[in-house]
Design a protein around this motif. Sequence first.
Motif, PDB file in Angstrom:
ATOM      1  N   TRP A  50      -1.481  21.435  23.828  1.00  0.00           N
ATOM      2  CA  TRP A  50      -2.092  20.838  22.665  1.00  0.00           C
ATOM      3  C   TRP A  50      -2.170  19.404  22.882  1.00  0.00           C
ATOM      4  O   TRP A  50      -1.517  18.795  23.658  1.00  0.00           O
ATOM      5  CB  TRP A  50      -1.387  20.883  21.492  1.00  0.00           C
ATOM      6  CG  TRP A  50      -1.381  22.200  20.742  1.00  0.00           C
ATOM      7  CD1 TRP A  50      -0.809  23.427  21.109  1.00  0.00           C
ATOM      8  CD2 TRP A  50      -2.070  22.705  19.651  1.00  0.00           C
ATOM      9  NE1 TRP A  50      -1.245  24.369  20.356  1.00  0.00           N
ATOM     10  CE2 TRP A  50      -1.853  24.015  19.272  1.00  0.00           C
ATOM     11  CE3 TRP A  50      -2.987  21.921  18.714  1.00  0.00           C
ATOM     12  CZ2 TRP A  50      -2.476  24.761  18.414  1.00  0.00           C
ATOM     13  CZ3 TRP A  50      -3.395  22.499  17.658  1.00  0.00           C
ATOM     14  CH2 TRP A  50      -3.180  23.912  17.333  1.00  0.00           C
TER      15      TRP A  50
ATOM     16  N   SER B  18     -13.426  27.051  22.077  1.00  0.00           N
ATOM     17  CA  SER B  18     -12.275  27.163  23.067  1.00  0.00           C
ATOM     18  C   SER B  18     -12.822  27.160  24.371  1.00  0.00           C
ATOM     19  O   SER B  18     -12.491  26.691  25.336  1.00  0.00           O
ATOM     20  CB  SER B  18     -11.288  28.553  22.642  1.00  0.00           C
ATOM     21  OG  SER B  18     -10.788  28.344  21.539  1.00  0.00           O
TER      22      SER B  18
ATOM     23  N   GLU C  81     -13.638  20.137  15.271  1.00  0.00           N
ATOM     24  CA  GLU C  81     -13.053  21.217  16.200  1.00  0.00           C
ATOM     25  C   GLU C  81     -14.151  21.690  17.087  1.00  0.00           C
ATOM     26  O   GLU C  81     -15.285  21.984  16.210  1.00  0.00           O
ATOM     27  CB  GLU C  81     -12.437  22.251  15.234  1.00  0.00           C
ATOM     28  CG  GLU C  81     -11.079  21.999  14.674  1.00  0.00           C
ATOM     29  CD  GLU C  81     -10.469  23.058  14.011  1.00  0.00           C
ATOM     30  OE1 GLU C  81     -10.857  24.202  14.108  1.00  0.00           O
ATOM     31  OE2 GLU C  81      -9.775  22.785  13.352  1.00  0.00           O
TER      32      GLU C  81
ATOM     33  N   LEU D  44     -10.181  17.333  25.452  1.00  0.00           N
ATOM     34  CA  LEU D  44     -10.943  17.368  24.134  1.00  0.00           C
ATOM     35  C   LEU D  44     -12.045  15.900  24.274  1.00  0.00           C
ATOM     36  O   LEU D  44     -12.946  16.120  23.362  1.00  0.00           O
ATOM     37  CB  LEU D  44     -10.007  17.093  23.148  1.00  0.00           C
ATOM     38  CG  LEU D  44      -8.986  18.078  22.690  1.00  0.00           C
ATOM     39  CD1 LEU D  44      -8.068  17.495  21.450  1.00  0.00           C
ATOM     40  CD2 LEU D  44      -9.521  19.330  22.274  1.00  0.00           C
TER      41      LEU D  44
ATOM     42  N   GLN E 129      -6.252  20.207  19.104  1.00  0.00           N
ATOM     43  CA  GLN E 129      -6.564  21.622  19.637  1.00  0.00           C
ATOM     44  C   GLN E 129      -5.863  21.849  20.834  1.00  0.00           C
ATOM     45  O   GLN E 129      -5.726  20.864  21.756  1.00  0.00           O
ATOM     46  CB  GLN E 129      -8.098  21.903  19.750  1.00  0.00           C
ATOM     47  CG  GLN E 129      -8.811  21.813  18.152  1.00  0.00           C
ATOM     48  CD  GLN E 129     -10.148  22.417  18.374  1.00  0.00           C
ATOM     49  OE1 GLN E 129     -11.123  21.510  18.940  1.00  0.00           O
ATOM     50  NE2 GLN E 129     -10.608  23.689  18.042  1.00  0.00           N
TER      51      GLN E 129
ATOM     52  N   GLN F  79      -9.337  15.017  16.779  1.00  0.00           N
ATOM     53  CA  GLN F  79      -9.322  16.648  17.094  1.00  0.00           C
ATOM     54  C   GLN F  79      -7.957  16.927  17.674  1.00  0.00           C
ATOM     55  O   GLN F  79      -7.427  16.047  18.253  1.00  0.00           O
ATOM     56  CB  GLN F  79     -10.262  16.716  18.336  1.00  0.00           C
ATOM     57  CG  GLN F  79     -10.823  17.981  18.461  1.00  0.00           C
ATOM     58  CD  GLN F  79     -12.192  17.861  19.349  1.00  0.00           C
ATOM     59  OE1 GLN F  79     -12.608  16.876  19.692  1.00  0.00           O
ATOM     60  NE2 GLN F  79     -12.366  19.134  19.783  1.00  0.00           N
TER      61      GLN F  79
ATOM     62  N   CYS G 185      -4.048  15.726  21.005  1.00  0.00           N
ATOM     63  CA  CYS G 185      -4.244  15.109  19.873  1.00  0.00           C
ATOM     64  C   CYS G 185      -4.997  13.896  20.250  1.00  0.00           C
ATOM     65  O   CYS G 185      -4.274  12.912  20.526  1.00  0.00           O
ATOM     66  CB  CYS G 185      -3.064  15.127  19.118  1.00  0.00           C
ATOM     67  SG  CYS G 185      -2.902  14.280  17.559  1.00  0.00           S
TER      68      CYS G 185
END
Length: 465
Positions: A149, A43, A40, A107, A132, A130, A151
């Motif tokens: 989101w 943000s 992770e 990501l 998020q 990941q 992935c």
Amino acid sequence: MKPSIPQGTRDFSPSEVRKRQYILQTIRTIFERYGYQPLETPSMENLTTLMGKYGEEGDRLIFKILNNGLHEKKDADKKNLNEEWQKLLEKPYSTPVVTERALRYDLTIPFARYVVMHQHELAFPFRRYQMQPVWRADRPQKGRYREFWQCDCDVVGSTSLINEAELLCIYQSAFHHLAVPQVTVKINSRKLLAGMAAIAGHESQMMDITIAIDKLDKIGWEGVTKELHNRGIDAEGITKIQNIISLSGTNDGILEQLAQLMQEHQCTIGLQGVEELKQTLQYYETLKSSDWSGTIAVDASLARGLNYYTGIIVEVTTAAVKMGSIGGGGRYDDLTGLFGLKGLSGVGISFGVDRIYDVIEELGLFPEALESGCKAMVVNFGGENETYALQVVQQLRNAGIATELYPDAVKFDKQMKYAHKRNIPFVLLLGDEERAQQLISIKDFRTGTQQKLPLAEVIQHLSNE
RNA sequence: GAGGCAUUAGCUCAGUUGGUUAGAGCGUCGGAUUGUGGUUCCGAAGGUCGUGGGUUCGACCCCCAUAUGCCUCCCCA
């Protein structure tokens, strides 16, 4: 005031969160099974980390964060502030006095940043996944949000095509477990696209050609021809491109024809692309499981927008629902080079969680058990019955059964309606009669049947459900 | 970044060529029914007609701006 949420964002209600968690959990299990580790990142990233990584359009869509503590700025800076604010309204909207951080845009770049920063502590090849949310200052449309989101699953530090083959397996396995039917993973190579550009006589315009043929599904061959023409490709080149991307047949058949074409034109890079595809598919054949129903299809017209891909590229679709791609990925040779770590090759894939959600929802394939998290509700009859109910409800919970007691001794009718609306499958009744007999009346809401059982049997009954 | 459509009750939508108190269905709540939910019947609550200006004797309706949603392009997930 009238409540509202920011443009392009969504609330996720309990049942939606459950369904999305089911998708993420299914995928996570597969990632872990192939040795990928969770990561992770914050943000927000420093704006300099993100700027220039997603192209001109991308820079515009990055969500900038206003600097806090502006009042602590030196007087000299304050004087410039008005001017800086004006600049903020212009492209590319980035002035360090006003903004030096931005929300995560994807990501992949934060992952590259992480790898470079932690290169001395990581064991390569490094596999990470990941899941998020990311943010884009895009104009919202259906299926396009400003917060959504991602992935992702990537491995860096290995050039072996076994990685590509395993990622194909991850796709097949994940969609198998999610029960998504008619899944096709399209596969191609940027090297083949480069070879095609060379054959067409426009080697330097590979990106233009790529962008144009990427739209084939959407605008058809006629539209692509026009787009290629507008991008300065001559008629002869267009014909050659068409010959290549319209190849069809079995994977082996297509690859054979491609190999021949590349051979005729003595196109080294194209031949390399064909070889890599052959090798990847060979590994996949060895790895694949017989219960996977999805297919792998070599598709010379597959292009993918992202320009950092350099090798194999893939994209996932399902024929069961009219919908764009539900996943995609590929190999990038030098992602970390942007941050000063050269020669680290990586390959990764991504799952389009929102679209996968829509597909499963449309096909009605979410497991029924997701509808309510709570298995049983105990009706509250008040007084001594309430005390008894409190004891029972806790014993059920200790036995691992999600249970709730209606907290107020309100009208029976109202409690039943609540249980029905919550989709709770079992209602337990503990009134005077049951308490005297040391029994519990258990009603199955789905069938309407009711029986009286001792607590131990109720627990067993609910555990077996 | 460009163009288009929409916004009226919690939800889905009617409506008035600009004219006194803006409607329906569903849902909600109450009652029939204080130990049996989905059905039925009766009743009630709930709207400054997205927001702000303008035109008009008068605007939910016409004009402008703005916000939000959706569509097409661009780009992408």
